[in-house]
Design a protein around this motif. Sequence first.
Motif, short mmCIF file in Angstrom:
data_model
loop_
_atom_site.label_atom_id
_atom_site.label_comp_id
_atom_site.label_asym_id
_atom_site.label_seq_id
_atom_site.Cartn_x
_atom_site.Cartn_y
_atom_site.Cartn_z
N SER A 21 28.45 -37.71 -8.70
CA SER A 21 27.78 -36.32 -8.33
C SER A 21 26.65 -35.81 -9.27
O SER A 21 26.38 -36.51 -10.41
N CYS A 22 25.79 -35.26 -8.68
CA CYS A 22 24.28 -34.65 -9.05
C CYS A 22 24.41 -33.24 -8.99
O CYS A 22 24.30 -32.85 -8.03
N ALA A 23 24.89 -32.61 -10.09
CA ALA A 23 24.94 -31.13 -10.24
C ALA A 23 23.47 -30.71 -10.76
O ALA A 23 22.84 -31.18 -11.64
N THR A 77 25.49 -29.33 -5.51
CA THR A 77 25.60 -30.44 -5.95
C THR A 77 25.35 -31.62 -4.74
O THR A 77 25.82 -31.26 -3.57
N TYR A 79 26.31 -35.50 -3.71
CA TYR A 79 27.21 -36.77 -4.14
C TYR A 79 26.82 -37.94 -3.56
O TYR A 79 25.88 -37.99 -2.52
#
Length: 128
Positions: A21-23, A77, A79
């Motif tokens: 994940s990249c928030a 986010t 993914y």
Amino acid sequence: EVQLVESGGGLVQAGGSLRLSCAASGFTSDDYAIGWFRQAPGKEREAVSCISRDDSAYYLNSVKGRFTISRDNAKNTVYLQMNSLKPEDTAVYYCAGEPTIVTDYCSTYGIGGGYDYWGQGTQVTVSS
């Protein structure tokens, strides 16, 4: 302040799966192109995948059919679903963001196109 925070890395056996994940904070992720990169020990960083503002997705040839990039705008986010992992996928994975008005940034500039903002990275280790 713009921030990208990766999570979801870990140790997995070959053939297994992980979802990174990249928030994003400080900006709206759908105004950005987001890329995933990786760097293995002793190797140069390489671009793995990229998702444009129009949700067009692009991949490094060696991960096509195994990795899927997606975006959840409600959660801000992005993914990276990684399936059928191989030992050669072992690396630190980074996400990066580029604010852009270009709807298909990844196609225009390539999956390794310039990015202004970077996360701190998450380790992925695939055992054989």
